[in-house]
Enzyme design. Structure first.
Site, PDB file in Angstrom:
ATOM      1  N   HIS A  17      -7.649  13.444 -39.009  1.00  0.00           N
ATOM      2  CA  HIS A  17      -8.724  13.966 -38.206  1.00  0.00           C
ATOM      3  C   HIS A  17      -9.223  15.312 -38.800  1.00  0.00           C
ATOM      4  O   HIS A  17     -10.762  15.496 -38.821  1.00  0.00           O
ATOM      5  CB  HIS A  17      -8.480  13.921 -36.614  1.00  0.00           C
ATOM      6  CG  HIS A  17      -7.895  12.713 -36.274  1.00  0.00           C
ATOM      7  ND1 HIS A  17      -6.770  12.626 -35.521  1.00  0.00           N
ATOM      8  CD2 HIS A  17      -8.662  11.319 -36.126  1.00  0.00           C
ATOM      9  CE1 HIS A  17      -6.597  11.344 -35.093  1.00  0.00           C
ATOM     10  NE2 HIS A  17      -7.809  10.637 -35.560  1.00  0.00           N
ATOM     11  N   ARG A  90     -10.027   5.389 -43.951  1.00  0.00           N
ATOM     12  CA  ARG A  90      -8.605   5.477 -44.643  1.00  0.00           C
ATOM     13  C   ARG A  90      -8.690   4.248 -45.879  1.00  0.00           C
ATOM     14  O   ARG A  90      -9.087   4.447 -47.102  1.00  0.00           O
ATOM     15  CB  ARG A  90      -7.566   5.383 -43.755  1.00  0.00           C
ATOM     16  CG  ARG A  90      -7.262   6.924 -42.961  1.00  0.00           C
ATOM     17  CD  ARG A  90      -6.569   6.466 -41.795  1.00  0.00           C
ATOM     18  NE  ARG A  90      -6.980   5.456 -40.899  1.00  0.00           N
ATOM     19  CZ  ARG A  90      -6.709   5.279 -39.635  1.00  0.00           C
ATOM     20  NH1 ARG A  90      -5.679   5.991 -39.276  1.00  0.00           N
ATOM     21  NH2 ARG A  90      -7.587   4.700 -38.832  1.00  0.00           N
TER      22      ARG A  90
HETATM   23  P1  ADP Z   1     -10.080   5.214 -32.581  1.00  0.00           P
HETATM   24  O1  ADP Z   1      -9.327   4.691 -31.501  1.00  0.00           O
HETATM   25  O2  ADP Z   1     -11.732   5.317 -32.319  1.00  0.00           O
HETATM   26  O3  ADP Z   1     -10.051   4.614 -34.131  1.00  0.00           O
HETATM   27  P2  ADP Z   1      -8.834   7.532 -33.827  1.00  0.00           P
HETATM   28  O4  ADP Z   1      -8.183   8.818 -32.937  1.00  0.00           O
HETATM   29  O5  ADP Z   1      -7.682   6.549 -34.283  1.00  0.00           O
HETATM   30  O6  ADP Z   1      -9.650   6.650 -32.585  1.00  0.00           O
HETATM   31  O7  ADP Z   1      -9.545   7.680 -34.852  1.00  0.00           O
HETATM   32  C1  ADP Z   1     -10.756   8.475 -34.762  1.00  0.00           C
HETATM   33  C2  ADP Z   1     -11.647   8.387 -36.134  1.00  0.00           C
HETATM   34  O8  ADP Z   1     -10.933   8.950 -36.935  1.00  0.00           O
HETATM   35  C3  ADP Z   1     -11.725   6.982 -36.737  1.00  0.00           C
HETATM   36  O9  ADP Z   1     -12.851   6.843 -37.463  1.00  0.00           O
HETATM   37  C4  ADP Z   1     -10.626   6.687 -37.785  1.00  0.00           C
HETATM   38  O10 ADP Z   1     -10.758   5.960 -38.706  1.00  0.00           O
HETATM   39  C5  ADP Z   1     -10.476   8.377 -38.145  1.00  0.00           C
HETATM   40  N1  ADP Z   1      -9.159   8.581 -38.505  1.00  0.00           N
HETATM   41  C6  ADP Z   1      -7.918   8.488 -38.029  1.00  0.00           C
HETATM   42  N2  ADP Z   1      -6.768   9.127 -38.696  1.00  0.00           N
HETATM   43  C7  ADP Z   1      -7.578   9.115 -40.086  1.00  0.00           C
HETATM   44  C8  ADP Z   1      -6.993   9.724 -41.108  1.00  0.00           C
HETATM   45  N3  ADP Z   1      -5.702   9.757 -41.305  1.00  0.00           N
HETATM   46  N4  ADP Z   1      -7.730  10.036 -42.182  1.00  0.00           N
HETATM   47  C9  ADP Z   1      -9.289   9.807 -42.008  1.00  0.00           C
HETATM   48  N5  ADP Z   1      -9.675   9.557 -41.007  1.00  0.00           N
HETATM   49  C10 ADP Z   1      -9.153   9.169 -39.920  1.00  0.00           C
END
Ligand code: ADP
Length: 163
Positions: A17, A90
């Site tokens: 994130h 990802r």
């Molecule tokens: P959600 O439940 O909305 O998917 P997350 O906290 O899991 O919430 O993810 C928020 C955003 O961050 C999403 O767009 C997700 O694809 C992105 N994200 C999560 N982990 C990663 C990562 N390792 N690299 C890039 N983007 C990520």
């Protein structure tokens, strides 16, 4: 002044994130990182804990403001006066859901643009869920989350709380 919204569960925030937030800072003047309030989704950290962890890990990134929202993303965009939604991509597995959401948001509000950002390769397999699983078995998560998040995970009883 161009502001973007980065919505998510952030349960908890990971280095993936943070990588996306830093990339977004190169493109926009301000980033509102919004923790989604979703009563249907059981989370390990409550909304205040997730916001606190995000605020702590983003405290040295001046363009970032941490907030929360409940309801439709397009309404949050209006509230925070943002020009785009940031989402992390990802692997291909993220694409289908993200594409659907981006197209639905644009259908609901034609000004709603979504910008997808890819993390550095070392974070491309990283998810909050996987971090919680590794932490549950006392695995080393130090490469994947900031120290404050690792400490917060240690403080949780993951054996009974994992979600
Ligand atoms: P959600 O439940 O909305 O998917 P997350 O906290 O899991 O919430 O993810 C928020 C955003 O961050 C999403 O767009 C997700 O694809 C992105 N994200 C999560 N982990 C990663 C990562 N390792 N690299 C890039 N983007 C990520």
């Amino acid at each position: 002044m161009k502001t973007a919204l980065f919505p998510g569960s952030f349960d908890p925030v990971t280095n993936g994130h943070i990588d996306v937030i830093q990339r977004a800072c190169l493109l926009f003047d301000k980033i509102i990182v919004t923790v989604a309030i979703n009563s249907d989704k059981h989370t390990l950290f409550d909304i205040e804990e997730r916001k606190e962890l995000l605020s702590e890990v983003c405290k040295d990134i001046p363009k970032v403001k941490v907030a929360s929202f409940e309801g439709l993303l397009i309404d949050a965009m209006k509230t925070f006066k943002t020009v785009a939604v940031i989402r992390g991509l990802r692997a291909i597995s993220d694409f289908e859901y993200e594409f659907q959401m981006a197209m639905m948001n644009r259908t609901l509000c034609q000004d709603c643009e979504t910008v997808f950002l890819m993390p550095a390769p070392e974070y491309s397999f990283l998810s909050s869920r996987m971090i919680k699983e590794i932490a549950m078995f006392n695995g080393d998560i130090s490469h994947f989350v900031p120290p404050v998040v690792a400490k917060a995970l240690k403080g949780k009883n993951l054996g009974t709380n994992l979600c």
